[in-house]
Write an enzyme that holds these catalytic residues in place. Sequence first.
Site, PDB file in Angstrom:
ATOM      1  N   GLN A  26      36.696 -27.832  27.429  1.00 29.95           N
ATOM      2  CA  GLN A  26      35.440 -26.866  27.583  1.00 29.95           C
ATOM      3  C   GLN A  26      34.127 -27.389  27.263  1.00 29.95           C
ATOM      4  OE1 GLN A  26      37.615 -23.328  25.348  1.00 29.95           O
ATOM      5  NE2 GLN A  26      36.627 -22.280  26.991  1.00 29.95           N
ATOM      6  N   HIS A  46      39.684 -29.281  40.402  1.00 30.24           N
ATOM      7  CA  HIS A  46      39.281 -30.188  41.575  1.00 30.24           C
ATOM      8  C   HIS A  46      40.020 -29.953  42.895  1.00 30.24           C
ATOM      9  CE1 HIS A  46      38.346 -33.423  38.094  1.00 30.24           C
ATOM     10  NE2 HIS A  46      37.339 -32.781  38.586  1.00 30.24           N
ATOM     11  N   ASP A  59      33.977 -31.462  34.271  1.00 31.15           N
ATOM     12  CA  ASP A  59      33.769 -32.840  34.514  1.00 31.15           C
ATOM     13  C   ASP A  59      32.701 -33.373  33.623  1.00 31.15           C
ATOM     14  OD1 ASP A  59      35.647 -32.600  36.690  1.00 31.15           O
ATOM     15  OD2 ASP A  59      34.472 -33.416  38.155  1.00 31.15           O
ATOM     16  N   ARG A  84      36.045 -26.003  14.049  1.00 36.58           N
ATOM     17  CA  ARG A  84      37.491 -26.238  14.594  1.00 36.58           C
ATOM     18  C   ARG A  84      37.126 -26.852  16.154  1.00 36.58           C
ATOM     19  NH1 ARG A  84      40.557 -21.710  17.850  1.00 36.58           N
ATOM     20  NH2 ARG A  84      42.075 -22.770  18.422  1.00 36.58           N
ATOM     21  N   HIS A 129      45.072 -27.229  23.123  1.00 40.30           N
ATOM     22  CA  HIS A 129      44.335 -26.232  23.344  1.00 40.30           C
ATOM     23  C   HIS A 129      44.305 -26.172  25.398  1.00 40.30           C
ATOM     24  CE1 HIS A 129      41.056 -23.144  22.405  1.00 40.30           C
ATOM     25  NE2 HIS A 129      41.049 -22.954  23.681  1.00 40.30           N
ATOM     26  N   ASN A 173      47.030 -23.500  20.489  1.00 35.58           N
ATOM     27  CA  ASN A 173      46.095 -22.364  20.449  1.00 35.58           C
ATOM     28  C   ASN A 173      46.616 -21.695  21.656  1.00 35.58           C
ATOM     29  OD1 ASN A 173      43.337 -21.294  20.377  1.00 35.58           O
ATOM     30  ND2 ASN A 173      43.524 -21.460  22.536  1.00 35.58           N
ATOM     31  N   ASN A 316      43.171 -15.374  16.762  1.00 33.11           N
ATOM     32  CA  ASN A 316      41.927 -15.125  17.621  1.00 33.11           C
ATOM     33  C   ASN A 316      41.907 -13.926  18.024  1.00 33.11           C
ATOM     34  OD1 ASN A 316      41.770 -18.076  17.449  1.00 33.11           O
ATOM     35  ND2 ASN A 316      42.160 -18.384  19.646  1.00 33.11           N
ATOM     36  N   TYR A 318      39.163 -10.852  20.036  1.00 30.37           N
ATOM     37  CA  TYR A 318      38.008 -10.417  20.617  1.00 30.37           C
ATOM     38  C   TYR A 318      37.676  -8.927  20.787  1.00 30.37           C
ATOM     39  CZ  TYR A 318      37.347 -15.460  21.574  1.00 30.37           C
ATOM     40  OH  TYR A 318      37.414 -16.862  21.344  1.00 30.37           O
ATOM     41  N   GLU A 383      39.121 -17.786  15.947  1.00 26.93           N
ATOM     42  CA  GLU A 383      38.171 -17.376  17.052  1.00 26.93           C
ATOM     43  C   GLU A 383      37.793 -15.830  16.906  1.00 26.93           C
ATOM     44  OE1 GLU A 383      39.212 -18.303  20.997  1.00 26.93           O
ATOM     45  OE2 GLU A 383      40.038 -20.384  20.176  1.00 26.93           O
TER      46      GLU A 383
HETATM   47  C1  PNW Z   1      39.844 -17.633  24.063  1.00 26.28           C
HETATM   48  N1  PNW Z   1      42.691 -12.749  27.696  1.00 26.28           N
HETATM   49  O1  PNW Z   1      41.135 -17.232  24.859  1.00 26.28           O
HETATM   50  C2  PNW Z   1      40.340 -19.194  24.138  1.00 26.28           C
HETATM   51  O2  PNW Z   1      41.027 -19.802  22.966  1.00 26.28           O
HETATM   52  C3  PNW Z   1      39.065 -19.731  24.485  1.00 26.28           C
HETATM   53  O3  PNW Z   1      39.198 -21.188  24.692  1.00 26.28           O
HETATM   54  C4  PNW Z   1      38.270 -18.971  25.173  1.00 26.28           C
HETATM   55  O4  PNW Z   1      36.959 -19.841  25.570  1.00 26.28           O
HETATM   56  C5  PNW Z   1      37.842 -17.599  24.359  1.00 26.28           C
HETATM   57  O5  PNW Z   1      39.040 -16.946  24.119  1.00 26.28           O
HETATM   58  C6  PNW Z   1      36.796 -16.826  25.155  1.00 26.28           C
HETATM   59  O6  PNW Z   1      37.544 -16.441  26.388  1.00 26.28           O
HETATM   60  C7  PNW Z   1      41.333 -16.025  25.403  1.00 26.28           C
HETATM   61  O7  PNW Z   1      41.843 -12.679  28.803  1.00 26.28           O
HETATM   62  C8  PNW Z   1      41.137 -15.810  26.705  1.00 26.28           C
HETATM   63  O8  PNW Z   1      43.468 -12.095  27.328  1.00 26.28           O
HETATM   64  C9  PNW Z   1      41.333 -14.440  27.519  1.00 26.28           C
HETATM   65  C10 PNW Z   1      42.049 -13.766  26.804  1.00 26.28           C
HETATM   66  C11 PNW Z   1      42.408 -13.820  25.400  1.00 26.28           C
HETATM   67  C12 PNW Z   1      42.160 -14.943  24.725  1.00 26.28           C
END
Ligand code: PNW
Length: 479
Positions: A26, A46, A59, A84, A129, A173, A316, A318, A383
């Site tokens: 990334q 690509h 890239d 990390r 990762h 990861n 992780n 979100y 995360e």
């Molecule tokens: C994380 N979902 O993954 C990753 O570890 C990172 O590389 C990424 O950039 C970050 O979240 C933000 O997206 C996820 O859709 C990506 O279920 C997608 C999902 C969950 C985790």
Amino acid sequence: KTVEKGFYYGTFPEGFKFGTATSAYQIEGAWNEDGKTENIWDRLVHQNSAVIADGSNGDIAADSYHKYKDDVKILKELGVEFYRFSLSWTRVLPKGDVSVISTEGIQYYNDLIDELLANGIMPMVTIYHWDLPQSLQDLGGWTNEIMAEYFEDFARVAFSNFGDRVKWWITLNEPWVQSVLGYDFGWDAPRLNLHGVGGYLSGHTMLKAHALAFHLYDKEFRPSQKGKIGITLESFWMEPKTSDPKDLEAAERALQFELGWFAHPIFSKNGDYPPLMKQIIGENSKKEGLKRSRLPSLSSKWIELLKGSSDFFGLNHYTSYLVEADENGQDPSWRRDTRCKTSVNPLWPETGSPWLKVVPWGFRKLLNWIKKEYNNPDVIVTENGVSDKGGLADKQRVAYITEYMNEMLKAIKLDGCNISAYTCWSLLDNFEWLGGYTQKFGIYSVDFDDPERRRTAKESAKAYSTIIKNNGFLKCQDI
Ligand code: PNW
């Protein structure tokens, strides 16, 4: 009063650590420099750029291969205790196997690690990762069990070259995302739609890969290097859509099929896959006329090797989903096996990513579920973060970080959850996989039009810095 209008004023326990994270593909760029060869993401972007939101690729990305000193400078400015990042497999092992070890690849990570340590920042290294060498994908990638041994070999190279200075290792990861999005849904690289079968094979190999690397470290490296090693799993919080017992069961199933799949073999008392998964996939397979379950079985040898094979629970997190019982998805598939339908509450604030809504309280519930399910393990949040469409005045990110961290603080102080570190995703705006550069997760922006890829602090970087400085949330703080 410590809690006012639902906000907890107070500090994190002594020794609690704060960091931020990135991953190799990334941010690094230099995709074919100094001997680095193609990995599965290079191949995807690509050959099939149309599947990336803006047709872009990694890239050059944030060019951290050349700009790592700029990264360390902003890490220092932020005041984080650790960083990390992940190793690019083909940068270190251009052939995927250990027949060639790239001097330049090793040098790059040595330089980065040394620069971090010179600035008082601890490296936390993710070995894998999502960027499998294409040469290994050609052998079947994670659906081929031999990958566990290739991974162990790669881990050995990492421990022996960097382990004198790296004391915090993460093997893999988010094996769930790699397995389901990569081998069942057919979204992420290697983008295989082997629904109902490929994801489970991939997960099976990834678990074995993790166990081999853990025991390798434990036996051969820990005695002299004295570090910690664990795995990072991701999970949504799954909130039952209604109080109907069917939906309560569905939400529990959803958690077991996402987090439990990988956490149960490692962190539960009995080990092995979650009983619920074994039962459901076994029954479905039988109905489909198959001779054996689509979920491979773990032998007692592997059950023992996996049990307790992590010094900490890397998490992780979100966002959250509402879950109801339902039959849906391709037949067979991971989705269909879960017998769940997920949705979101329209009141949950939207972000820069369609899958990510702001639901801070879900974080606390998930942390409590982990505490109960796995006997209060040492959780390291590896995360947590949010995306937007860009801009330095990122008010939504400031609110997200503040509120999610506050829910985590409540989990520690009010619920007794064992949590020892927090990592904000991400240090930088970067290549957000299928989202390309359209979804910005950084607390620092990167000017992708500037050949120098200048990094600039967003308001969230300053807010995070203040939370770190105060070790939490002070009453007088303007939030
Ligand atoms: C994380 N979902 O993954 C990753 O570890 C990172 O590389 C990424 O950039 C970050 O979240 C933000 O997206 C996820 O859709 C990506 O279920 C997608 C999902 C969950 C985790």
